[in-house]
Scaffold this active site. Structure first.
Site, PDB file in Angstrom:
ATOM      1  N   LYS A 107     -10.749   2.014   1.157  1.00 46.03           N
ATOM      2  CA  LYS A 107     -10.013   1.295   2.216  1.00 46.03           C
ATOM      3  C   LYS A 107      -8.532   1.674   2.156  1.00 46.03           C
ATOM      4  CE  LYS A 107      -9.537  -2.723  -0.826  1.00 46.03           C
ATOM      5  NZ  LYS A 107     -10.142  -4.008  -1.197  1.00 46.03           N
ATOM      6  N   TYR A 133      24.536   0.223   0.924  1.00 46.08           N
ATOM      7  CA  TYR A 133      24.637  -0.914   1.847  1.00 46.08           C
ATOM      8  C   TYR A 133      24.903  -2.212   1.103  1.00 46.08           C
ATOM      9  CZ  TYR A 133      22.888   1.768   5.817  1.00 46.08           C
ATOM     10  OH  TYR A 133      22.734   2.676   6.828  1.00 46.08           O
TER      11      TYR A 133
HETATM   12  C1  LIG Z   1     -10.634  -3.824  -2.563  1.00 45.87           C
HETATM   13  C2  LIG Z   1     -11.944  -4.309  -3.035  1.00 45.87           C
HETATM   14  C3  LIG Z   1     -12.516  -3.803  -4.226  1.00 45.87           C
HETATM   15  C4  LIG Z   1     -11.784  -2.877  -5.165  1.00 45.87           C
HETATM   16  O1  LIG Z   1     -10.882  -3.626  -5.942  1.00 45.87           O
HETATM   17  P1  LIG Z   1      -9.982  -2.943  -7.086  1.00 45.87           P
HETATM   18  O2  LIG Z   1      -9.279  -4.068  -7.725  1.00 45.87           O
HETATM   19  O3  LIG Z   1      -9.040  -2.017  -6.374  1.00 45.87           O
HETATM   20  O4  LIG Z   1     -10.912  -2.208  -7.970  1.00 45.87           O
HETATM   21  C5  LIG Z   1     -13.804  -4.209  -4.551  1.00 45.87           C
HETATM   22  N1  LIG Z   1     -14.473  -5.090  -3.759  1.00 45.87           N
HETATM   23  C6  LIG Z   1     -13.944  -5.612  -2.638  1.00 45.87           C
HETATM   24  C7  LIG Z   1     -14.727  -6.588  -1.837  1.00 45.87           C
HETATM   25  C8  LIG Z   1     -12.671  -5.244  -2.244  1.00 45.87           C
HETATM   26  O5  LIG Z   1     -12.143  -5.777  -1.131  1.00 45.87           O
END
Ligand SMILES: *Cc1c(COP(=O)(O)O)cnc(C)c1O
Length: 355
Positions: free
Chosen positions: A35, A252
């Site tokens: 993702k 800044y």
């Molecule tokens: C993002 C996600 C993961 C992976 O989690 P990590 O902490 O990056 O290993 C696994 N399961 C679900 C449902 C997620 O949304």
């Protein structure tokens, strides 16, 4: 030459980190979580490197179709499921798997007349209270899905809120085991933290995310200690040098004012590239292989760093913001965030180079 900022992606480190997942959970199928554009590393790039994974997990149907059309025949899972009934024929046409987490989604499945059955990951809310059916309504959800002609294989799934923290997973694990006890279906529970720390969560499918990208899921254990290698290195160069006198300010808001004479490097990287604007003075960087730190506010396109005691560096010297030699976890901590956010917020304008 173009602007020197780049994100280098180390494909061999990605494969190495995947081998750590295999070592931790040798009996489980692995669903690589890609993702957020592969946590900022490029979804297709990551999928190509991890072609041996049995599945990929992501958020939206467009990305899922892109993966399928790129030739990936594995399980592809939509972690939030579908949002509207009109997505269902497309899911079926591309053999995409979907999370089902609420009764509205079951109604849409029941009302559909799909030609091909969909594989479903039925999500149980075991205590995180984000997505999923509560234990008291799980049986009804399960029953409706089993009876639904549009539903093929079922996998029972949950997600942990505190697998990376001292309090661990015990209450959620107990809840999941109680609710699913005796049911004949696959199971999937573990994110990276649970893969590493809790073998009892591995079950049929593990869902590694952050560990694939070489960052530690734990605040108190370094990625290096876990045998993970950084995949992304964000690097640039010094593009200007300023000598400042005592009492002069930098950047800044004049938020950093020097008490001594200082030599300041200006580096091509700013918040429009994804470097966190809220990183305070003192956030670590590597310049010419030597540790130094940021000074003053992060600008849209530039950052100032301290070169005062690093005499061999000047215009053109390499600067690493995170990655090889400087853990993204350390930088995230200094900036008051987590590696996940730094990695996935890299912006479009940063050229990505595979190494
Ligand atoms: C993002 C996600 C993961 C992976 O989690 P990590 O902490 O990056 O290993 C696994 N399961 C679900 C449902 C997620 O949304």
């Amino acid at each position: 030459m173009t602007r020197p900022l780049r994100a280098l992606i180390d494909i061999s480190a990605l494969k190495h980190n995947f081998s750590i997942v295999r070592n931790c959970a040798p009996q489980s199928l692995a669903m690589a979580v890609v993702k957020a554009n592969g946590y900022g590393h490029g979804m297709l790039r990551v999928a190509n490197a991890l072609e041996n994974a049995e599945g990929f997990a992501l958020l939206n149907i467009e990305e899922a179709v892109t993966l399928r059309e790129a030739g990936f025949n594995q399980t592809i899972l939509l972690l939030e499921g579908f949002f509207e009934a009109c997505e269902l024929p497309e899911l079926a046409a591309h053999s995409l798997s979907t999370v089902v987490h609420c009764p509205e989604q079951i109604e849409m499945l029941e009302a559909s007349s799909l030609k091909r059955k969909l594989n479903i990951f039925l999500k149980i809310n075991s205590g995180m209270n984000r997505l999923g059916f509560k234990p008291e309504v799980f049986n009804e959800a399960m029953h409706r899905l089993v009876e639904c002609p549009a539903v093929g294989d079922l996998c029972l799934m949950t997600h942990f809120a505190t697998a990376d923290e001292a309090q661990g997973i015990a209450p959620q694990m107990a809840c999941f085991n109680r609710v699913t006890s005796g049911l004949d279906a696959q199971r999937s529970l573990a994110n990276s933290a649970a893969i590493i720390r809790y073998p009892e969560t591995h079950a049929d499918w593990v869902r590694p995310g952050i560990m694939l990208y070489g960052s530690s899921p734990f605040a108190d254990v370094s990625a290096e200690c876990l045998g993970l290698k950084p995949v992304m290195t964000l690097e640039s160069q010094v593009i200007a040098v300023q000598e400042i006198k005592p009492g002069e300010a930098i950047g800044y808001g004049a938020s950093f004012r020097s008490k001594t004479p200082m030599r300041v490097g200006i580096v091509a990287c700013g918040y429009a590239d994804g470097y966190p604007r809220h990183a305070p003075s003192g956030t670590p960087v590597l310049v010419g292989g030597v540790r130094s730190c940021t000074l003053g506010r992060v600008s849209m396109d530039m950052i100032c760093i301290d070169l005062s005691s690093i005499h061999h560096v000047g215009i053109g010297s390499p600067v690493i913001f995170w990655g090889d030699g400087l853990s993204v976890d350390e930088v995230a901590k200094a900036a008051g965030t987590i590696s996940y956010e730094l990695l996935c917020k890299l912006t479009q304008r940063v050229p990505v180079v595979e190494v």
